[in-house]
Design a protein around this motif. Structure first.
Motif, PDB file in Angstrom:
ATOM      1  N   ALA A 253      -1.643   8.443 -12.647  1.00 21.85           N
ATOM      2  CA  ALA A 253      -2.263   7.367 -11.868  1.00 21.85           C
ATOM      3  C   ALA A 253      -3.679   7.763 -11.468  1.00 21.85           C
ATOM      4  O   ALA A 253      -3.894   8.842 -10.917  1.00 21.85           O
ATOM      5  N   ARG A 254      -4.644   6.874 -11.731  1.00 22.21           N
ATOM      6  CA  ARG A 254      -6.050   7.212 -11.495  1.00 22.21           C
ATOM      7  C   ARG A 254      -6.689   6.413 -10.368  1.00 22.21           C
ATOM      8  O   ARG A 254      -7.572   6.910  -9.685  1.00 22.21           O
ATOM      9  N   SER A 255      -6.282   5.156 -10.209  1.00 23.24           N
ATOM     10  CA  SER A 255      -6.932   4.336  -9.192  1.00 23.24           C
ATOM     11  C   SER A 255      -5.953   3.307  -8.650  1.00 23.24           C
ATOM     12  O   SER A 255      -4.953   2.956  -9.303  1.00 23.24           O
ATOM     13  N   PHE A 256      -6.252   2.821  -7.455  1.00 23.05           N
ATOM     14  CA  PHE A 256      -5.441   1.790  -6.818  1.00 23.05           C
ATOM     15  C   PHE A 256      -5.372   0.563  -7.720  1.00 23.05           C
ATOM     16  O   PHE A 256      -4.301  -0.023  -7.911  1.00 23.05           O
ATOM     17  N   TRP A 257      -6.504   0.158  -8.275  1.00 25.90           N
ATOM     18  CA  TRP A 257      -6.558  -1.034  -9.110  1.00 25.90           C
ATOM     19  C   TRP A 257      -5.738  -0.871 -10.392  1.00 25.90           C
ATOM     20  O   TRP A 257      -5.056  -1.790 -10.832  1.00 25.90           O
ATOM     21  N   GLU A 258      -5.776   0.321 -10.978  1.00 25.28           N
ATOM     22  CA  GLU A 258      -4.984   0.585 -12.181  1.00 25.28           C
ATOM     23  C   GLU A 258      -3.500   0.453 -11.886  1.00 25.28           C
ATOM     24  O   GLU A 258      -2.754  -0.172 -12.657  1.00 25.28           O
TER      25      GLU A 258
ATOM     26  N   ARG B 288       0.836  -1.209   0.000  1.00 24.03           N
ATOM     27  CA  ARG B 288       0.000   0.000   0.000  1.00 24.03           C
ATOM     28  C   ARG B 288       0.865   1.251   0.000  1.00 24.03           C
ATOM     29  O   ARG B 288       0.550   2.232  -0.680  1.00 24.03           O
TER      30      ARG B 288
ATOM     31  N   PHE C 170       1.038   7.409  -6.615  1.00 23.05           N
ATOM     32  CA  PHE C 170       0.094   8.532  -6.698  1.00 23.05           C
ATOM     33  C   PHE C 170       0.780   9.855  -6.385  1.00 23.05           C
ATOM     34  O   PHE C 170       0.451  10.889  -6.962  1.00 23.05           O
TER      35      PHE C 170
ATOM     36  N   ARG D 244       0.910   4.136  -2.860  1.00 19.40           N
ATOM     37  CA  ARG D 244       0.704   5.556  -2.524  1.00 19.40           C
ATOM     38  C   ARG D 244       1.830   6.418  -3.095  1.00 19.40           C
ATOM     39  O   ARG D 244       1.605   7.552  -3.521  1.00 19.40           O
TER      40      ARG D 244
END
Length: 249
Positions: A19-24, A6, A13, A10
């Motif tokens: 970067a758009r999303s955690f999953w991406e 995690r 980002f 972070r």
């Protein structure tokens, strides 16, 4: 392990506006994939499962285009942007909050055993295509410009550019303000970070051009006063500072 993952995501980002999303990030960022596999390979290497560690690193290289030797030591919040062509050698040591762009090599210059790869301290940024070679230390907060070739230590907070790399003072107010605004300099370069050698040559060319202008003015004034000048002076080769400046650039 999941806490560290995690934290690594972070960091993406914080340093990549795309970067758009955690999953991406988790599924589409090869730098994250290479880092996850390296942590596994490094654990295996530390438990003397050397072949298995190298095989995991080989698979990581195949799938991500990023080659990290399982013996390399990597700190927290490490970020590889794009990543293709990055090579990190066995004895490299990377601190926390370090950023590498694509095409970076942390390589060795010797076939001898022992420490032969660079140490990057906390907060270092290495621009695209840069080569950092040998058991040197890139001190905390330093930046290496794109395509630089660094074979000597870089002081804390400084910027190295060029081939061979030369040090630029990175402590000016303008650069500090830019660093605070951006968080880091994209590709480890900024508008005012010119090659110091090129700047020195441009300065000499400007001085030579001004000297030529004054000499021509002096000859014209002497001719107006009826003073004859040597023909060799009049026939001297014309100096073209603009052409030479283009060569330097």
């Amino acid at each position: 392990m999941f806490r560290q993952l995690r934290e690594d995501i972070r960091a993406v980002f914080d340093r990549d506006p795309a970067a758009r999303s955690f999953w991406e990030v988790l599924t589409c960022y090869p730098g994250i994939h290479a880092l996850i596999l390296h942590r596994l390979a490094h654990w295996l290497w530390g438990h003397r499962l050397r072949w298995l560690a190298r095989f995991v690193a080989h698979l990581s290289r195949f799938f991500t285009g990023i080659e990290i030797h399982p013996g390399a030591t990597i700190g927290r919040r490490f970020f590889i942007d794009h990543g293709m062509g990055v090579v990190i050698g066995e004895t490299a040591i990377i601190g926390d909050d370090v950023t590498l762009y694509h095409g970076v090599t942390l390589g060795g210059t010797s076939w001898n055993k022992g420490k032969r790869h660079p140490t990057l301290e906390d907060g270092v940024v290495v621009g695209a295509g840069a080569k950092v070679l040998g058991p040197i230390v890139i001190s905390a907060g330093a930046k290496v410009g794109s395509n630089a070739v660094v074979t000597k230590a870089v002081p804390a907070g400084a910027t190295a550019v060029g081939n061979p790399a030369r040090i630029i003072d990175a402590q000016s107010r303008e650069r500090e303000a830019q660093a605070e605004k951006m968080g880091f300099s994209a590709y480890a370069v900024a508008r005012d970070q010119d090659d110091p050698l090129a700047k020195a040559i441009h300065g000499l060319l400007d001085h030579a051009a001004e000297t030529d202008r004054r000499l021509a003015s002096l000859l014209k004034e002497l001719a107006a006063q009826g003073v004859k000048c040597d023909e060799e002076v009049d026939a001297a080769d014309k100096f073209d500072p603009q052409y030479l400046s283009k060569i330097v650039d």
